[in-house]
Design a protein around this motif. Structure first.
Motif, PDB file in Angstrom:
ATOM      1  N   GLU A 113      53.186  52.661 -28.724  1.00 38.80           N
ATOM      2  CA  GLU A 113      54.315  51.918 -29.294  1.00 38.80           C
ATOM      3  C   GLU A 113      55.514  52.809 -29.559  1.00 38.80           C
ATOM      4  N   GLU A 114      55.263  54.073 -29.999  1.00 42.94           N
ATOM      5  CA  GLU A 114      56.359  54.926 -30.465  1.00 42.94           C
ATOM      6  C   GLU A 114      56.572  56.169 -29.604  1.00 42.94           C
ATOM      7  N   GLY A 115      56.045  56.198 -28.420  1.00 42.67           N
ATOM      8  CA  GLY A 115      56.193  57.369 -27.562  1.00 42.67           C
ATOM      9  C   GLY A 115      57.632  57.698 -27.266  1.00 42.67           C
ATOM     10  N   ASP A 116      57.934  58.986 -27.018  1.00 43.86           N
ATOM     11  CA  ASP A 116      59.310  59.429 -26.785  1.00 43.86           C
ATOM     12  C   ASP A 116      59.855  58.956 -25.441  1.00 43.86           C
ATOM     13  N   SER A 117      58.996  58.765 -24.475  1.00 42.35           N
ATOM     14  CA  SER A 117      59.461  58.355 -23.144  1.00 42.35           C
ATOM     15  C   SER A 117      58.556  57.248 -22.610  1.00 42.35           C
ATOM     16  N   ILE A 118      59.057  56.575 -21.611  1.00 35.64           N
ATOM     17  CA  ILE A 118      58.273  55.508 -21.010  1.00 35.64           C
ATOM     18  C   ILE A 118      57.028  56.057 -20.333  1.00 35.64           C
ATOM     19  N   GLN A 119      57.116  57.301 -19.844  1.00 35.20           N
ATOM     20  CA  GLN A 119      55.955  57.935 -19.215  1.00 35.20           C
ATOM     21  C   GLN A 119      54.840  58.136 -20.239  1.00 35.20           C
ATOM     22  N   GLN A 120      55.201  58.596 -21.449  1.00 33.96           N
ATOM     23  CA  GLN A 120      54.199  58.778 -22.492  1.00 33.96           C
ATOM     24  C   GLN A 120      53.592  57.445 -22.914  1.00 33.96           C
ATOM     25  N   ARG A 121      54.421  56.440 -23.054  1.00 35.49           N
ATOM     26  CA  ARG A 121      53.914  55.125 -23.492  1.00 35.49           C
ATOM     27  C   ARG A 121      53.011  54.511 -22.428  1.00 35.49           C
ATOM     28  N   THR A 122      53.410  54.642 -21.168  1.00 35.64           N
ATOM     29  CA  THR A 122      52.591  54.085 -20.086  1.00 35.64           C
ATOM     30  C   THR A 122      51.250  54.822 -19.977  1.00 35.64           C
ATOM     31  N   SER A 123      51.302  56.147 -20.084  1.00 30.47           N
ATOM     32  CA  SER A 123      50.069  56.929 -20.001  1.00 30.47           C
ATOM     33  C   SER A 123      49.132  56.586 -21.157  1.00 30.47           C
ATOM     34  N   ALA A 124      49.671  56.479 -22.383  1.00 27.27           N
ATOM     35  CA  ALA A 124      48.839  56.136 -23.536  1.00 27.27           C
ATOM     36  C   ALA A 124      48.247  54.738 -23.391  1.00 27.27           C
ATOM     37  N   LYS A 125      49.010  53.820 -22.810  1.00 27.51           N
ATOM     38  CA  LYS A 125      48.501  52.458 -22.613  1.00 27.51           C
ATOM     39  C   LYS A 125      47.301  52.454 -21.663  1.00 27.51           C
ATOM     40  N   GLY A 126      47.408  53.217 -20.547  1.00 26.71           N
ATOM     41  CA  GLY A 126      46.300  53.282 -19.600  1.00 26.71           C
ATOM     42  C   GLY A 126      45.066  53.945 -20.202  1.00 26.71           C
ATOM     43  N   ILE A 127      45.255  55.039 -20.971  1.00 30.35           N
ATOM     44  CA  ILE A 127      44.126  55.726 -21.607  1.00 30.35           C
ATOM     45  C   ILE A 127      43.461  54.819 -22.629  1.00 30.35           C
ATOM     46  N   LEU A 128      44.287  54.105 -23.414  1.00 27.03           N
ATOM     47  CA  LEU A 128      43.744  53.220 -24.449  1.00 27.03           C
ATOM     48  C   LEU A 128      42.942  52.082 -23.830  1.00 27.03           C
ATOM     49  N   SER A 129      43.435  51.564 -22.710  1.00 26.62           N
ATOM     50  CA  SER A 129      42.720  50.485 -22.040  1.00 26.62           C
ATOM     51  C   SER A 129      41.333  50.949 -21.582  1.00 26.62           C
ATOM     52  N   TYR A 130      41.243  52.182 -21.057  1.00 22.87           N
ATOM     53  CA  TYR A 130      39.957  52.715 -20.611  1.00 22.87           C
ATOM     54  C   TYR A 130      39.056  53.048 -21.797  1.00 22.87           C
ATOM     55  N   PHE A 131      39.630  53.578 -22.863  1.00 25.83           N
ATOM     56  CA  PHE A 131      38.854  53.986 -24.037  1.00 25.83           C
ATOM     57  C   PHE A 131      38.185  52.799 -24.737  1.00 25.83           C
ATOM     58  N   GLN A 132      38.766  51.642 -24.621  1.00 27.73           N
ATOM     59  CA  GLN A 132      38.225  50.484 -25.314  1.00 27.73           C
ATOM     60  C   GLN A 132      37.281  49.651 -24.448  1.00 27.73           C
ATOM     61  N   LYS A 133      36.807  50.259 -23.360  1.00 26.39           N
ATOM     62  CA  LYS A 133      35.853  49.590 -22.489  1.00 26.39           C
ATOM     63  C   LYS A 133      34.431  50.071 -22.765  1.00 26.39           C
ATOM     64  N   PHE A 134      33.486  49.201 -22.512  1.00 26.25           N
ATOM     65  CA  PHE A 134      32.070  49.546 -22.635  1.00 26.25           C
ATOM     66  C   PHE A 134      31.707  50.670 -21.668  1.00 26.25           C
ATOM     67  N   GLU A 135      32.343  50.701 -20.526  1.00 29.52           N
ATOM     68  CA  GLU A 135      32.041  51.697 -19.496  1.00 29.52           C
ATOM     69  C   GLU A 135      32.306  53.116 -20.006  1.00 29.52           C
ATOM     70  N   PHE A 136      33.432  53.337 -20.700  1.00 32.10           N
ATOM     71  CA  PHE A 136      33.754  54.668 -21.225  1.00 32.10           C
ATOM     72  C   PHE A 136      32.704  55.110 -22.243  1.00 32.10           C
TER      73      PHE A 136
END
Length: 820
Positions: A522-545
Motif C-alpha cells: 500500500e505504501e511502497g515508494d515506487s510502483i515496482q516495490q508495490r507490485t513486487s510486494a503484491k506478488g510476494i504476498l499473494s504467494y505467501f498466503q497460499k497453502f502451497e507456500f
C-alpha cells in the motif's frame, strides 16, 4: 683547531651506489664521531692538496644477477634451484647466508628416495645421514646431496674433498658413503673453515663492527627492553587481528595506530620498558618502524609454523586446499595439513596462504610443493587429498588430484563431504520447479522486509505486541530464554544450510512478515516495490507456500546434524560415513511415513494464521479442465513430497559415492565401538595393503600377528571399553603406551585418521582473511598477509610462542643496531 680523525674509519668500507652501480669515496674526516677514541693531528702538519674530482677513479662493485630489492622469503629451498652465492648483490650476501642458516639445511626426511643400480646392487640416499651430518641437504628434483656450509662460503681453490660436487654439482654416488666423511676432512679442511664462518656469522656480538661500537651493559639492557615492548605490542595486534599502522604516526597525532598505542600503554604499565621506548629511545633505534613491525610479525609466524612442522617432519599428513579471491581481487590459495600429533590427537593446522596467478592445476601444484618445501616437508608425505569438486581440482587426467597421484600413489583423494552436501540441496532447487519458485519467493520476501530499518522495527514491534497478548491469554509460556527478540535470517550464498535458519525465522514471524508486505503493497515508494510486494504476498498466503516451507524445513532439519558435524575440525572419515548413511535412512523413512504428520502440521499452521486449507480430495488446478484430473492429495503427496525426497535420496547416493568405496569399506574394520564388536582383522589387512610405501616386507609378515595380539589385549581392558571412534582410540593408545607396543597397528590407525573429510577448516581460514585484509587494508602484501593469517588462524599455537623465542629469532634474522 685540531681535526678529529677516527681510527674506525680505516677499517670501514662505505659504498654509496648511484643509479649505474658506481661508488663515491667519502672524505675520512666526514665520518660522524662515535665512541672510538680519536687521534688528533695538528691542522698545519698536513698540507692541503686540491685534487680534481674527475681525476679520482670510480670503483665499480658488481651488482650480480639478482635484483637488489628481492624478498628473502622468495629464496628457493631446494639446493638445485639456488643460484651461486656470488651472483647475489654483495650488500645482501650476509643476509642471504643468515637466512639459510636460520632455516637450517633442507632435509626432506619422509621423502621417498629413489633407488639406483650400482652393478647388481640397489642403492639410494639414506635418511640417517641427516642425523650424522647436519650440514647435508638433499634435492628432491635431482636426487643429489649438497653441503649447505660450502654453498654459503665456497672458495674457488679446486675441488679438494669433493667441495665443488657438494656445493654446486651435487653428490649422488650412494654406494660411496665414505665420501661424506671425506668431505668433512680434517680440522683445517675447506668444509670446516666454511662451517666456522657460518658459526661466526650467526654470532653478531663478535662481529668487528659490533666490537668497535663498545656497547655497554646499560645499552644492552635498553635494547632488550625496547625490543620486548615492540614484541608485546605486536602480539596484542596479531591475536586480535588489528591493523598496526595509523593515519598519522607523528608524536602530536591522536591516531598513531594500534601498534604505537599499545606500545605506549605497555610503557606506562611497565616502567622498566618505558625508560627505553618511544621518546626515551634513540631516534635511529626505536624499533617501531614499519619494516621492524613486519620483521616481528614474520618472527611470530615462523615460530608458529616451526612448532607445527616439528610434529610433521617424520609424520604423514592429509592435504586440504582451496582457493578464493581477497578484497583486492587477488586469487589466494590456502593450505591446511591434517595429521596426528605426538599425543594421538587429530589436528588440522593452517601452514600458509599463497597468491597464485591462475587456478590451473599445474600452478596450484607448484605453489603447494614450494610451500611444503619452505616448511621442510615433502609431497611424498601426503596420504590424503581433500578438495572441492572443481575440474581443476578433481580432474581424472589433468586435475590437481591426478598430478599429485602420479608423484605419490598413496595420496588417496576424498571429495569434500560438506561440499557434496551443498550440491545435494542445490540439485533439488534445480530439478524441481516448485522448490525453485519457493526459494526465489523466499529470498524476495526477506530482501523486501529487511530493506529498511523502519520495516525491521515494524516486525519487532508487531512481534512484541503478539507476545504480550499471548502471555496475557496464557497461550505463550514465560521463562528464562523464551520469547527473545528475533529477526529474519538471511540465507548465505554458498552455505545452503543457512536456508534452514531462514525458513524457521519466516515461519516464526509469519504474521509480522505478512503485515510488512501489506504495508509495502500500500505504501511502497515506487510502483515496482508495490507490485513486487503484491506478488510476494499473494504467494505467501497460499497453502502451497506453507507446504513447501514445512517440507524444506523438515528436509533441512534432517541434514542439519550432518552439516554441523562436517564443520568440525576433528571428525574422522569413518564416523562421517556412518552419519551419512544414517541421514539417508532417516530421509527414506520420512519419504515412507512422513506425509500425514506433515500435512497435519501444515493444516494447523494455516488455520492458526487464517490461510485457506485445501480439500485434499478436491481437484487440483483448473476444475474446468477434464484432462488428467488429479486430487490435491495426489499432487502434494506424489508430485511434491515424494518427488522432492526421491531427488534428495538419489543425489545422496550419487554424490557420496566415496562412502561405498573399497577404502572406506576396509577402513571400517578399525571401528572400536561396542567393545570392538566390529573389529575386522581381514579388512584392516586389506587397508594395510593399500599403502605399500609405508610398510616393508618384514612389516607385512608381522601385521597379522600383531593385530590378533592387539585385539585380545584390549578387548578385556577397561580403558578401551567406552571408545566412541578411531580418534578416541588413537588418544587412548598414546595415553596407555599401546602405540609403542603395537607400532604397526598405530601406523595404520594414523593413515586412516589423516584421510580428509571436508575443507571446512580451509573455509574458516578465508573467513579470517576477510577480517585481516579489509577494504581499508587492501594494499597488504602477500607475505604480510600470510604471516598475519598464520598467527590469527593458529591461535593456540600462537599462544605457546614466547616473547623470548621471537626476540632471539629477530636478532638472528639480520644485522641489528641494538644487540642485547
Amino acid at each position: 683547531m685540531k681535526k678529529q680523525v677516527h681510527i674506525g674509519n680505516f677499517f670501514k668500507r662505505k659504498f654509496q651506489e648511484d643509479d649505474v652501480g658506481s661508488n663515491n669515496v667519502d672524505d675520512i674526516g666526514s665520518t660522524p664521531s662515535g665512541s672510538i677514541p680519536s687521534v688528533s693531528t695538528p691542522s698545519g702538519s698536513i698540507p692541503s692538496v686540491s685534487i680534481p674530482s674527475d681525476s679520482i677513479p670510480s670503483v665499480s662493485i658488481p651488482s650480480g644477477s639478482i635484483p637488489n630489492g628481492f624478498d628473502l622469503n622468495d629464496l628457493p629451498p631446494d639446493p638445485f634451484d639456488r643460484p651461486p652465492i656470488a651472483s647475489y648483490h654483495p650488500n645482501q650476501v650476509d643476509d642471504i647466508r643468515r637466512h639459510y642458516l636460520v632455516k637450517k639445511a633442507f632435509q626432506p626426511r619422509n621423502h621417498k628416495f629413489p633407488t639406483k643400480m650400482y652393478g647388481k646392487d640397489k642403492r639410494r640416499f639414506v635418511v640417517q645421514w641427516f642425523d650424522t651430518y647436519p650440514w647435508l641437504e638433499y634435492s628432491v628434483k635431482t636426487d643429489k646431496a649438497y653441503c649447505l656450509y660450502c654453498y654459503l662460503f665456497k672458495e674457488k681453490v679446486g675441488n679438494q674433498g669433493g667441495r665443488d660436487v657438494f656445493s654446486s654439482e651435487g653428490f649422488c654416488s650412494w654406494s660411496k658413503s665414505n665420501a661424506l666423511k671425506d668431505h668433512v676432512g680434517s680440522v683445517n679442511s675447506h668444509h670446516n673453515k666454511a662451517m666456522k664462518k657460518c658459526e661466526d656469522l650467526l654470532k653478531q656480538k663478535q662481529a668487528i663492527d659490533v666490537k668497535l661500537k663498545f656497547i655497554s651493559e646499560q645499552e644492552k639492557v635498553g635494547n632488550r627492553y625496547r625490543l620486548l615492548g615492540s614484541v608485546i605490542s605486536a602480539r596484542h595486534c596479531l591475536e586480535n587481528r588489528l591493523p598496526f599502522r595509523g593515519h598519522d604516526e607523528s608524536e602530536s597525532s591522536r591516531s598513531k595506530g594500534c601498534f604505537l598505542s599499545n606500545l605506549k600503554l605497555v610503557s606506562e604499565m611497565n616502567p622498566e620498558i618505558g625508560k627505553y621506548t618511544l621518546g626515551n629511545a634513540k631516534k635511529n633505534n626505536k624499533l617501531t618502524s614499519p619494516p621492524i613491525q613486519k620483521d616481528i610479525i614474520e618472527c611470530f609466524a615462523k615460530e608458529v609454523s616451526k612448532r607445527i612442522c616439528d610434529e610433521l617432519k617424520d609424520n604423514v599428513f592429509g592435504l586440504l586446499v582451496d582457493e578464493s579471491s581477497d578484497v583486492s581481487l587477488k586469487e589466494q590459495m590456502s593450505v591446511v595439513l591434517r595429521y596426528v600429533d605426538k599425543l594421538g590427537v587429530l589436528k588440522e593446522s593452517f601452514i600458509g596462504i599463497a597468491h597464485v596467478s591462475d587456478t590451473s592445476s599445474s600452478t596450484l601444484k607448484q605453489a603447494i610443493v614450494s610451500m611444503l618445501a619452505n616448511n621442510q616437508l615433502s609431497i611424498s608425505q601426503v596420504r590424503g587429498q581433500g578438495y572441492d569438486g572443481a575440474s581443476n581440482m578433481r580432474g581424472e587426467f589433468n586435475g590437481l588430484k591426478a598430478m599429485i597421484l602420479r608423484d605419490n600413489p598413496s595420496a588417496h583423494y576424498v571429495h569434500c563431504f560438506a561440499h557434496q552436501l551443498q550440491l545435494v540441496i542445490v540439485a533439488v532447487a534445480k530439478k524441481h520447479e516448485g522448490v525453485k519458485d519457493f526459494y526465489e519467493y523466499l529470498n524476495m520476501a526477506v530482501n523486501t522486509v529487511s530493506a529498511s530499518c523502519k520495516r525491521k522495527d515494524m516486525i519487532r514491534e508487531a512481534k512484541r505486541k503478539r507476545v504480550e497478548e499471548g502471555i496475557i491469554s496464557g497461550e505463550i509460556k514465560t521463562g528464562k530464554g523464551l520469547n527473545q527478540e528475533s529477526s529474519l535470517r538471511r540465507a548465505g550464498d554458498t552455505r545452503w544450510g543457512s536456508h534452514h535458519a531462514t525458513i524457521i525465522s519466516v515461519l516464526k514471524l509469519y504474521p509480522e512478515v505478512v503485515d510488512v508486505l501489506c504495508y509495502v503493497k500500500e505504501e511502497g515508494d515506487s510502483i515496482q516495490q508495490r507490485t513486487s510486494a503484491k506478488g510476494i504476498l499473494s504467494y505467501f498466503q497460499k497453502f502451497e507456500f506453507i507446504f513447501y516451507a514445512h517440507l524444506m524445513e523438515e528436509i533441512l532439519g534432517h541434514t542439519n546434524g550432518l552439516s554441523k558435524h562436517l564443520q568440525k575440525k576433528r571428525q574422522d572419515l569413518l564416523e562421517s560415513s556412518k552419519l551419512i548413511q544414517g541421514t539417508k535412512l532417516a530421509l527414506n523413512d520420512l519419504r515412507q511415513n512422513g506425509f500425514d504428520d506433515m500435512l497435519k502440521k501444515v493444516t494447523s499452521f494455516c488455520e492458526k494464521n487464517g490461510i485457506t486449507v485445501l480439500d485434499m480430495m478436491g481437484s487440483y488446478g483448473n476444475p474446468r479442465s477434464r484432462k488428467n484430473v488429479i486430487t490435491n492429495r495426489h499432487h502434494f503427496e506424489v508430485e511434491v513430497f515424494n518427488t522432492v525426497l526421491d531427488v534428495i535420496i538419489q543425489e545422496f547416493g550419487n554424490r557420496f559415492n566415496e562412502v561405498s568405496t573399497t577404502l572406506i569399506e576396509n577402513m571400517s574394520g578399525l571401528n572400536p565401538c561396542n567393545g570392538f564388536s566390529k573389529f575386522d582383522i581381514s579388512k584392516i589387512v586389506a587397508f594395510f595393503e593399500m599403502y605399500p610405501v609405508d610398510f616393508n616386507m618384514n612389516d607385512r609378515g608381522c601385521i597379522l600377528g600383531e593385530l590378533k595380539v592387539f585385539y585380545h589385549s584390549v578387548k578385556e581392558d577397561d580403558r578401551f571399553l567406552n571408545l566412541d571412534g578411531i580418534c578416541h582410540l588413537a588418544r587412548v593408545m598414546v595415553d596407555t603406551g599401546k602405540n609403542l607396543s603395537f607400532p604397526l597397528f598405530y601406523r595404520v590407525l594414523k593413515l586412516a585418521l589423516v584421510l580428509p573429510v571436508s575443507t571446512a577448516t580451509v573455509e574458516r581460514c578465508f573467513s579470517k582473511m576477510k577480517l585481516i585484509k579489509t577494504d581499508l587494508r587492501n594494499r597488504m602484501g602477500d607475505e604480510y598477509l600470510n604471516n598475519a593469517m598464520v598467527c590469527a588462524v593458529e591461535g593456540e599455537t600462537f599462544d605457546e610462542v614466547t616473547n623470548e623465542d621471537v626476540m632471539v629469532r629477530f636478532q638472528a634474522m639480520k644485522d641489528r643496531k641494538g644487540l642485547f
